[in-house]
Design an enzyme around this catalytic site. Structure first.
Site, PDB file in Angstrom:
ATOM      1  N   SER A  45       5.599   9.254   1.056  1.00 42.48           N
ATOM      2  CA  SER A  45       5.699   8.056  -0.092  1.00 42.48           C
ATOM      3  C   SER A  45       4.374   7.823  -1.102  1.00 42.48           C
ATOM      4  O   SER A  45       4.274   6.734  -1.258  1.00 42.48           O
ATOM      5  CB  SER A  45       4.847   7.354   1.174  1.00 42.48           C
ATOM      6  OG  SER A  45       3.400   7.515   1.872  1.00 42.48           O
ATOM      7  N   THR A  67      10.290   8.963   5.289  1.00 43.76           N
ATOM      8  CA  THR A  67       9.239   8.006   5.495  1.00 43.76           C
ATOM      9  C   THR A  67      10.351   6.647   5.646  1.00 43.76           C
ATOM     10  O   THR A  67      11.081   6.851   6.159  1.00 43.76           O
ATOM     11  CB  THR A  67       9.165   7.321   3.957  1.00 43.76           C
ATOM     12  OG1 THR A  67       9.811   7.440   3.350  1.00 43.76           O
ATOM     13  CG2 THR A  67       7.332   8.546   3.354  1.00 43.76           C
ATOM     14  N   ASP A 147       9.406 -13.189  11.532  1.00 39.19           N
ATOM     15  CA  ASP A 147      10.256 -12.245  10.555  1.00 39.19           C
ATOM     16  C   ASP A 147      11.616 -13.336  10.067  1.00 39.19           C
ATOM     17  O   ASP A 147      12.016 -13.046  10.466  1.00 39.19           O
ATOM     18  CB  ASP A 147      10.791 -10.777  11.429  1.00 39.19           C
ATOM     19  CG  ASP A 147      11.396 -10.139  10.197  1.00 39.19           C
ATOM     20  OD1 ASP A 147      11.903 -10.647   9.259  1.00 39.19           O
ATOM     21  OD2 ASP A 147      11.191  -9.167  10.162  1.00 39.19           O
ATOM     22  N   ARG A 209       1.260  -1.968   4.808  1.00 34.19           N
ATOM     23  CA  ARG A 209       1.029  -1.121   2.946  1.00 34.19           C
ATOM     24  C   ARG A 209      -0.490  -2.456   2.670  1.00 34.19           C
ATOM     25  O   ARG A 209      -1.050  -3.358   3.499  1.00 34.19           O
ATOM     26  CB  ARG A 209       1.777  -1.991   2.072  1.00 34.19           C
ATOM     27  CG  ARG A 209       3.389  -0.325   2.914  1.00 34.19           C
ATOM     28  CD  ARG A 209       2.419   0.395   1.533  1.00 34.19           C
ATOM     29  NE  ARG A 209       4.021   1.373   1.610  1.00 34.19           N
ATOM     30  CZ  ARG A 209       4.964   2.071   2.753  1.00 34.19           C
ATOM     31  NH1 ARG A 209       4.091   2.727   3.604  1.00 34.19           N
ATOM     32  NH2 ARG A 209       5.228   2.905   2.450  1.00 34.19           N
ATOM     33  N   GLU A 238      -4.753   2.656  -2.390  1.00 32.08           N
ATOM     34  CA  GLU A 238      -4.726   4.038  -1.730  1.00 32.08           C
ATOM     35  C   GLU A 238      -4.715   5.638  -3.293  1.00 32.08           C
ATOM     36  O   GLU A 238      -4.002   5.114  -4.094  1.00 32.08           O
ATOM     37  CB  GLU A 238      -3.920   4.159  -1.172  1.00 32.08           C
ATOM     38  CG  GLU A 238      -4.224   3.571   0.125  1.00 32.08           C
ATOM     39  CD  GLU A 238      -3.197   3.733   1.368  1.00 32.08           C
ATOM     40  OE1 GLU A 238      -2.031   4.277   1.358  1.00 32.08           O
ATOM     41  OE2 GLU A 238      -3.425   2.696   2.343  1.00 32.08           O
ATOM     42  N   HIS A 255      -4.566   6.180   6.096  1.00 30.86           N
ATOM     43  CA  HIS A 255      -2.926   5.979   6.780  1.00 30.86           C
ATOM     44  C   HIS A 255      -2.033   6.955   7.276  1.00 30.86           C
ATOM     45  O   HIS A 255      -1.362   7.421   6.952  1.00 30.86           O
ATOM     46  CB  HIS A 255      -2.327   5.635   4.809  1.00 30.86           C
ATOM     47  CG  HIS A 255      -0.819   5.278   4.381  1.00 30.86           C
ATOM     48  ND1 HIS A 255      -0.984   4.371   3.430  1.00 30.86           N
ATOM     49  CD2 HIS A 255       0.271   5.572   5.797  1.00 30.86           C
ATOM     50  CE1 HIS A 255       0.825   4.244   3.457  1.00 30.86           C
ATOM     51  NE2 HIS A 255       1.275   4.950   4.592  1.00 30.86           N
ATOM     52  N   GLY A 258       1.317   6.570  11.296  1.00 22.66           N
ATOM     53  CA  GLY A 258       2.241   7.056  11.744  1.00 22.66           C
ATOM     54  C   GLY A 258       1.997   8.674  11.851  1.00 22.66           C
ATOM     55  O   GLY A 258       3.182   9.350  11.798  1.00 22.66           O
TER      56      GLY A 258
END
EC number: 1.1.1.290
Length: 376
Positions: A45, A67, A147, A209, A238, A255, A258
Protein backbone atom coordinates in the site's frame (compact mmCIF):
# COMPACT_ATOMS: atom_id res chain seq x y z
CA UNK A 1 11.05 -12.04 -16.98
CA UNK A 2 11.88 -9.18 -14.59
CA UNK A 3 9.80 -9.21 -11.42
CA UNK A 4 10.04 -5.93 -9.48
CA UNK A 5 8.91 -6.51 -5.91
CA UNK A 6 8.57 -4.52 -2.69
CA UNK A 7 11.49 -5.54 -0.48
CA UNK A 8 9.17 -6.01 2.50
CA UNK A 9 7.03 -8.73 0.91
CA UNK A 10 7.87 -12.14 2.44
CA UNK A 11 8.32 -15.46 0.66
CA UNK A 12 8.87 -13.87 -2.74
CA UNK A 13 11.94 -15.96 -3.57
CA UNK A 14 10.43 -19.41 -2.88
CA UNK A 15 7.20 -18.52 -4.69
CA UNK A 16 8.36 -16.43 -7.66
CA UNK A 17 12.00 -17.52 -8.00
CA UNK A 18 11.21 -20.06 -10.72
CA UNK A 19 9.18 -17.54 -12.73
CA UNK A 20 11.82 -14.89 -13.38
CA UNK A 21 14.51 -12.56 -12.02
CA UNK A 22 13.43 -10.98 -8.74
CA UNK A 23 14.45 -7.36 -8.18
CA UNK A 24 13.65 -6.05 -4.65
CA UNK A 25 12.95 -2.31 -4.34
CA UNK A 26 11.90 0.26 -1.74
CA UNK A 27 8.17 0.53 -2.32
CA UNK A 28 7.77 4.03 -0.90
CA UNK A 29 10.52 5.60 -3.05
CA UNK A 30 9.93 3.59 -6.23
CA UNK A 31 10.49 5.64 -9.42
CA UNK A 32 9.34 5.39 -13.03
CA UNK A 33 12.94 4.75 -14.09
CA UNK A 34 13.16 1.69 -11.84
CA UNK A 35 9.90 0.32 -13.24
CA UNK A 36 10.73 0.97 -16.91
CA UNK A 37 11.96 -2.57 -17.75
CA UNK A 38 9.73 -4.58 -15.39
CA UNK A 39 7.48 -7.36 -16.69
CA UNK A 40 5.78 -7.84 -13.32
CA UNK A 41 5.30 -5.30 -10.51
CA UNK A 42 4.40 -6.46 -7.00
CA UNK A 43 3.65 -3.73 -4.45
CA UNK A 44 2.15 -2.95 -1.05
CA UNK A 45 0.00 0.00 0.00
CA UNK A 46 2.99 2.38 0.28
CA UNK A 47 3.41 2.51 -3.53
CA UNK A 48 1.22 4.78 -5.66
CA UNK A 49 0.60 2.89 -8.89
CA UNK A 50 -0.46 5.39 -11.55
CA UNK A 51 0.45 6.92 -14.91
CA UNK A 52 3.35 8.82 -13.39
CA UNK A 53 4.94 5.54 -12.28
CA UNK A 54 4.10 3.37 -15.28
CA UNK A 55 3.95 5.61 -18.36
CA UNK A 56 7.55 4.77 -19.36
CA UNK A 57 6.94 1.01 -19.30
CA UNK A 58 5.48 -0.68 -22.38
CA UNK A 59 6.07 -4.33 -21.40
CA UNK A 60 4.25 -4.70 -18.08
CA UNK A 61 2.29 -7.97 -17.98
CA UNK A 62 0.92 -7.86 -14.44
CA UNK A 63 0.57 -5.59 -11.42
CA UNK A 64 -0.16 -7.20 -8.07
CA UNK A 65 -0.75 -5.61 -4.67
CA UNK A 66 -0.42 -7.76 -1.56
CA UNK A 67 -3.11 -5.72 0.18
CA UNK A 68 -6.82 -5.77 0.91
CA UNK A 69 -7.36 -2.19 -0.27
CA UNK A 70 -6.72 -0.70 -3.70
CA UNK A 71 -6.91 3.04 -3.01
CA UNK A 72 -3.18 3.35 -3.85
CA UNK A 73 -3.76 1.96 -7.36
CA UNK A 74 -5.21 3.84 -10.35
CA UNK A 75 -7.41 0.99 -11.54
CA UNK A 76 -8.86 3.02 -14.40
CA UNK A 77 -5.38 3.69 -15.78
CA UNK A 78 -4.44 0.01 -15.61
CA UNK A 79 -7.67 -0.92 -17.39
CA UNK A 80 -7.01 1.69 -20.07
CA UNK A 81 -3.56 0.14 -20.62
CA UNK A 82 -4.99 -3.41 -20.48
CA UNK A 83 -2.57 -4.30 -17.70
CA UNK A 84 -3.94 -7.17 -15.57
CA UNK A 85 -4.20 -6.35 -11.87
CA UNK A 86 -4.90 -8.34 -8.75
CA UNK A 87 -4.87 -7.57 -5.06
CA UNK A 88 -5.24 -9.92 -2.11
CA UNK A 89 -8.65 -9.31 -0.54
CA UNK A 90 -8.91 -10.84 2.89
CA UNK A 91 -5.25 -11.86 3.07
CA UNK A 92 -4.68 -10.18 6.43
CA UNK A 93 -8.25 -10.05 7.69
CA UNK A 94 -7.64 -12.64 10.42
CA UNK A 95 -4.56 -10.74 11.58
CA UNK A 96 -6.46 -7.45 11.84
CA UNK A 97 -9.39 -9.09 13.60
CA UNK A 98 -7.12 -10.73 16.16
CA UNK A 99 -5.16 -7.48 16.64
CA UNK A 100 -8.35 -5.54 17.43
CA UNK A 101 -9.56 -8.28 19.77
CA UNK A 102 -6.23 -8.47 21.60
CA UNK A 103 -6.19 -4.66 21.94
CA UNK A 104 -9.61 -4.80 23.60
CA UNK A 105 -8.41 -7.51 26.01
CA UNK A 106 -5.38 -5.34 26.84
CA UNK A 107 -7.60 -2.32 27.55
CA UNK A 108 -9.84 -4.46 29.73
CA UNK A 109 -6.83 -5.57 31.77
CA UNK A 110 -5.29 -2.11 32.00
CA UNK A 111 -8.45 -0.42 33.25
CA UNK A 112 -9.85 -3.37 35.21
CA UNK A 113 -12.99 -3.17 33.08
CA UNK A 114 -13.90 -6.61 31.69
CA UNK A 115 -14.53 -6.96 27.98
CA UNK A 116 -17.20 -9.54 28.74
CA UNK A 117 -20.53 -7.73 28.96
CA UNK A 118 -19.55 -4.79 26.75
CA UNK A 119 -21.18 -3.98 23.42
CA UNK A 120 -18.83 -3.55 20.44
CA UNK A 121 -19.80 -1.53 17.39
CA UNK A 122 -17.96 -2.46 14.20
CA UNK A 123 -17.98 0.18 11.48
CA UNK A 124 -17.31 -1.57 8.18
CA UNK A 125 -18.35 -5.21 7.82
CA UNK A 126 -15.97 -6.33 5.08
CA UNK A 127 -13.14 -8.81 5.55
CA UNK A 128 -11.41 -7.24 8.57
CA UNK A 129 -14.61 -6.11 10.28
CA UNK A 130 -16.07 -9.58 9.88
CA UNK A 131 -12.90 -11.17 11.28
CA UNK A 132 -13.08 -8.88 14.32
CA UNK A 133 -16.73 -9.75 14.83
CA UNK A 134 -15.89 -13.46 14.64
CA UNK A 135 -13.40 -13.17 17.51
CA UNK A 136 -15.77 -11.15 19.64
CA UNK A 137 -18.78 -13.37 19.02
CA UNK A 138 -16.72 -16.48 19.76
CA UNK A 139 -16.07 -14.94 23.17
CA UNK A 140 -19.75 -14.14 23.67
CA UNK A 141 -19.59 -10.38 23.08
CA UNK A 142 -22.59 -8.56 21.60
CA UNK A 143 -21.62 -7.00 18.27
CA UNK A 144 -23.39 -4.25 16.32
CA UNK A 145 -22.52 -3.95 12.62
CA UNK A 146 -22.67 -0.77 10.56
CA UNK A 147 -22.13 -0.96 6.81
CA UNK A 148 -24.64 0.88 4.62
CA UNK A 149 -23.04 -0.42 1.43
CA UNK A 150 -23.23 -4.07 2.50
CA UNK A 151 -26.80 -3.51 3.67
CA UNK A 152 -27.79 -2.02 0.30
CA UNK A 153 -26.19 -4.97 -1.48
CA UNK A 154 -28.50 -7.35 0.35
CA UNK A 155 -26.05 -8.78 2.88
CA UNK A 156 -28.28 -10.91 5.15
CA UNK A 157 -26.61 -9.85 8.39
CA UNK A 158 -28.34 -7.39 10.69
CA UNK A 159 -27.03 -3.82 10.40
CA UNK A 160 -27.61 -0.69 12.45
CA UNK A 161 -26.98 3.00 11.83
CA UNK A 162 -23.78 4.73 12.87
CA UNK A 163 -25.86 6.80 15.29
CA UNK A 164 -27.09 3.59 16.96
CA UNK A 165 -23.53 2.37 17.37
CA UNK A 166 -22.44 5.67 18.88
CA UNK A 167 -25.36 5.58 21.31
CA UNK A 168 -25.12 1.92 22.34
CA UNK A 169 -21.57 0.66 21.83
CA UNK A 170 -19.00 0.72 24.63
CA UNK A 171 -16.28 0.03 22.07
CA UNK A 172 -16.11 1.23 18.45
CA UNK A 173 -13.76 -0.51 16.01
CA UNK A 174 -13.21 0.98 12.55
CA UNK A 175 -12.79 -1.25 9.48
CA UNK A 176 -13.80 0.82 6.45
CA UNK A 177 -11.85 1.56 3.26
CA UNK A 178 -10.96 5.20 2.60
CA UNK A 179 -13.34 6.88 0.17
CA UNK A 180 -13.22 10.62 -0.40
CA UNK A 181 -16.39 11.21 -2.39
CA UNK A 182 -19.92 9.89 -2.65
CA UNK A 183 -22.83 9.29 -0.34
CA UNK A 184 -20.85 7.03 1.96
CA UNK A 185 -17.47 8.74 1.93
CA UNK A 186 -15.29 7.74 4.86
CA UNK A 187 -12.65 10.48 4.93
CA UNK A 188 -13.18 12.21 8.26
CA UNK A 189 -16.13 9.94 8.97
CA UNK A 190 -15.29 10.81 12.55
CA UNK A 191 -14.92 14.58 12.47
CA UNK A 192 -14.86 16.83 15.51
CA UNK A 193 -18.64 16.76 15.94
CA UNK A 194 -18.82 12.95 15.90
CA UNK A 195 -15.81 12.61 18.19
CA UNK A 196 -17.39 14.96 20.71
CA UNK A 197 -20.60 12.93 20.53
CA UNK A 198 -18.95 9.64 21.55
CA UNK A 199 -20.60 8.29 24.69
CA UNK A 200 -18.63 8.52 27.96
CA UNK A 201 -15.80 5.99 28.42
CA UNK A 202 -15.83 4.82 24.80
CA UNK A 203 -12.92 2.66 23.65
CA UNK A 204 -12.06 3.74 20.10
CA UNK A 205 -10.02 1.41 17.87
CA UNK A 206 -8.77 2.31 14.38
CA UNK A 207 -7.14 -0.40 12.26
CA UNK A 208 -8.23 0.76 8.79
CA UNK A 209 -7.02 4.13 7.44
CA UNK A 210 -5.73 7.10 9.40
CA UNK A 211 -7.82 9.81 7.78
CA UNK A 212 -11.11 8.07 8.54
CA UNK A 213 -10.63 10.16 11.70
CA UNK A 214 -9.78 13.86 11.66
CA UNK A 215 -6.55 13.50 13.64
CA UNK A 216 -6.29 17.18 14.60
CA UNK A 217 -9.84 17.04 15.93
CA UNK A 218 -9.03 13.81 17.76
CA UNK A 219 -6.17 15.53 19.59
CA UNK A 220 -8.47 18.38 20.60
CA UNK A 221 -11.28 16.11 21.81
CA UNK A 222 -9.00 13.65 23.61
CA UNK A 223 -7.27 16.49 25.46
CA UNK A 224 -10.69 17.52 26.74
CA UNK A 225 -11.95 13.99 27.41
CA UNK A 226 -9.63 11.64 29.22
CA UNK A 227 -12.47 9.12 29.45
CA UNK A 228 -11.95 8.19 25.78
CA UNK A 229 -9.44 5.35 25.31
CA UNK A 230 -7.68 5.14 21.95
CA UNK A 231 -6.03 2.27 20.08
CA UNK A 232 -4.47 3.67 16.91
CA UNK A 233 -2.65 1.55 14.34
CA UNK A 234 -3.18 3.98 11.46
CA UNK A 235 -2.50 7.69 11.21
CA UNK A 236 -3.27 10.66 9.04
CA UNK A 237 -0.14 11.68 7.15
CA UNK A 238 1.71 8.36 7.40
CA UNK A 239 4.62 7.83 7.74
CA UNK A 240 4.73 11.00 9.87
CA UNK A 241 1.88 10.89 12.41
CA UNK A 242 1.10 14.00 14.40
CA UNK A 243 3.58 13.82 17.30
CA UNK A 244 0.99 15.22 19.73
CA UNK A 245 -1.41 12.35 19.02
CA UNK A 246 0.79 9.33 19.74
CA UNK A 247 1.10 9.96 23.51
CA UNK A 248 -2.69 10.31 23.75
CA UNK A 249 -3.29 6.72 22.60
CA UNK A 250 -3.37 3.83 25.05
CA UNK A 251 -1.83 1.65 22.36
CA UNK A 252 -0.04 3.05 19.31
CA UNK A 253 1.49 1.08 16.44
CA UNK A 254 2.75 1.88 12.89
CA UNK A 255 0.09 0.34 10.61
CA UNK A 256 0.98 -3.25 11.48
CA UNK A 257 -2.40 -4.69 12.52
CA UNK A 258 -2.30 -6.90 9.44
CA UNK A 259 1.32 -7.94 9.93
CA UNK A 260 0.96 -11.58 10.85
CA UNK A 261 3.28 -14.08 9.24
CA UNK A 262 0.24 -15.98 7.98
CA UNK A 263 -1.36 -12.81 6.58
CA UNK A 264 1.76 -11.59 4.83
CA UNK A 265 2.44 -15.04 3.37
CA UNK A 266 -1.20 -15.29 2.27
CA UNK A 267 -0.96 -11.96 0.41
CA UNK A 268 2.16 -12.98 -1.50
CA UNK A 269 0.73 -16.43 -2.18
CA UNK A 270 -2.50 -15.03 -3.65
CA UNK A 271 -0.47 -12.95 -6.12
CA UNK A 272 1.63 -16.00 -6.99
CA UNK A 273 -1.54 -17.95 -7.77
CA UNK A 274 -2.89 -15.11 -9.92
CA UNK A 275 0.32 -14.72 -11.92
CA UNK A 276 0.51 -18.47 -12.53
CA UNK A 277 -3.07 -18.38 -13.78
CA UNK A 278 -2.23 -15.46 -16.07
CA UNK A 279 0.82 -17.28 -17.43
CA UNK A 280 -1.21 -20.48 -17.78
CA UNK A 281 1.17 -22.51 -15.64
CA UNK A 282 0.49 -24.73 -12.64
CA UNK A 283 0.81 -23.11 -9.20
CA UNK A 284 2.65 -25.99 -7.55
CA UNK A 285 3.84 -24.27 -4.36
CA UNK A 286 2.06 -24.69 -1.01
CA UNK A 287 1.37 -21.97 1.55
CA UNK A 288 1.65 -24.40 4.46
CA UNK A 289 5.13 -25.42 3.39
CA UNK A 290 6.32 -21.81 3.76
CA UNK A 291 5.30 -21.22 7.37
CA UNK A 292 7.67 -22.22 10.17
CA UNK A 293 6.41 -24.13 13.19
CA UNK A 294 5.53 -22.01 16.22
CA UNK A 295 8.19 -21.85 18.93
CA UNK A 296 5.65 -22.77 21.64
CA UNK A 297 3.98 -25.81 20.18
CA UNK A 298 1.23 -26.54 22.70
CA UNK A 299 -0.43 -25.07 25.77
CA UNK A 300 -2.22 -27.28 28.28
CA UNK A 301 -5.78 -26.12 28.87
CA UNK A 302 -7.43 -27.73 31.88
CA UNK A 303 -10.37 -25.37 32.32
CA UNK A 304 -12.02 -22.72 30.20
CA UNK A 305 -9.91 -19.61 30.86
CA UNK A 306 -11.19 -16.47 32.45
CA UNK A 307 -10.48 -13.16 30.75
CA UNK A 308 -7.11 -12.69 32.38
CA UNK A 309 -6.09 -16.21 31.35
CA UNK A 310 -7.36 -15.59 27.82
CA UNK A 311 -5.16 -12.51 27.57
CA UNK A 312 -2.16 -14.53 28.74
CA UNK A 313 -2.99 -17.09 26.06
CA UNK A 314 -3.20 -14.35 23.44
CA UNK A 315 0.14 -12.93 24.60
CA UNK A 316 1.79 -16.26 23.83
CA UNK A 317 0.98 -15.44 20.21
CA UNK A 318 1.30 -11.64 20.27
CA UNK A 319 2.14 -9.15 23.01
CA UNK A 320 0.84 -5.80 21.80
CA UNK A 321 2.69 -4.00 24.59
CA UNK A 322 6.04 -4.72 22.94
CA UNK A 323 5.12 -3.04 19.64
CA UNK A 324 3.49 -0.14 21.48
CA UNK A 325 6.65 0.50 23.50
CA UNK A 326 8.92 0.23 20.47
CA UNK A 327 6.77 2.60 18.43
CA UNK A 328 6.75 5.28 21.13
CA UNK A 329 10.54 5.05 21.34
CA UNK A 330 11.16 5.27 17.59
CA UNK A 331 8.38 7.12 15.75
CA UNK A 332 10.11 10.50 16.05
CA UNK A 333 13.35 9.15 14.58
CA UNK A 334 14.06 9.78 10.91
CA UNK A 335 12.23 7.06 8.98
CA UNK A 336 11.26 5.56 12.34
CA UNK A 337 7.73 4.65 11.22
CA UNK A 338 8.82 2.80 8.08
CA UNK A 339 11.89 1.26 9.71
CA UNK A 340 9.75 -0.38 12.36
CA UNK A 341 7.37 -1.70 9.71
CA UNK A 342 10.24 -3.01 7.61
CA UNK A 343 11.98 -4.72 10.52
CA UNK A 344 8.82 -5.92 12.22
CA UNK A 345 8.99 -9.46 13.56
CA UNK A 346 5.72 -10.65 12.10
CA UNK A 347 3.54 -12.11 14.80
CA UNK A 348 1.68 -15.39 14.40
CA UNK A 349 -2.07 -15.86 14.27
CA UNK A 350 -4.02 -17.79 16.92
CA UNK A 351 -4.03 -20.83 14.62
CA UNK A 352 -0.26 -21.23 15.14
CA UNK A 353 -0.80 -22.09 18.81
CA UNK A 354 -2.01 -25.63 19.44
CA UNK A 355 -4.09 -26.19 22.58
CA UNK A 356 -3.97 -29.60 24.25
CA UNK A 357 -7.52 -30.64 25.11
CA UNK A 358 -8.11 -32.80 28.20
CA UNK A 359 -11.70 -33.70 27.37
CA UNK A 360 -13.17 -31.78 30.31
CA UNK A 361 -13.06 -28.11 29.27
CA UNK A 362 -15.71 -26.23 27.35
CA UNK A 363 -13.40 -24.94 24.66
CA UNK A 364 -15.42 -24.82 21.44
CA UNK A 365 -15.26 -21.03 21.58
CA UNK A 366 -11.46 -21.18 21.56
CA UNK A 367 -11.65 -23.15 18.34
CA UNK A 368 -13.98 -20.47 16.97
CA UNK A 369 -11.41 -17.87 17.97
CA UNK A 370 -8.97 -19.66 15.69
CA UNK A 371 -6.75 -21.64 18.06
CA UNK A 372 -5.79 -25.04 16.69
CA UNK A 373 -5.70 -28.45 18.34
CA UNK A 374 -8.90 -27.82 20.32
CA UNK A 375 -10.92 -31.00 20.71
CA UNK A 376 -8.23 -33.21 19.20
Amino acid sequence: MKILVDENMPYVEPLFGDLGDIIPVNGRTLTAEQVREADVLLVRSVTKVNAELLSGNNKLKFVGSATIGTDHVDLAYLAERNIPFSNAPGCNATAVGEFAFIAMLELAQRFNSPLKGKVVGIVGAGNTGTATAKCLQAYGIKVLLNDPIKAAEGDPRSFVSLETIMAQADIISLHVPITRTGEHKTKYLFDEARLKALKPNTWFVNCCRGDVIDNQALIKVKQQRDDLKLVLDVWEGEPTPLPELVPLAEFATPHIAGYSLEGKARGTFMLYQKLCQLLNITADKSLLDLLPSFNIKAVELATAPNEKALLQLARFVYDLRDDDKMFRNTFLNENGFDTMRKNHQHRREFSALALAYDGQSEVDWLSNLGFSGVGQ
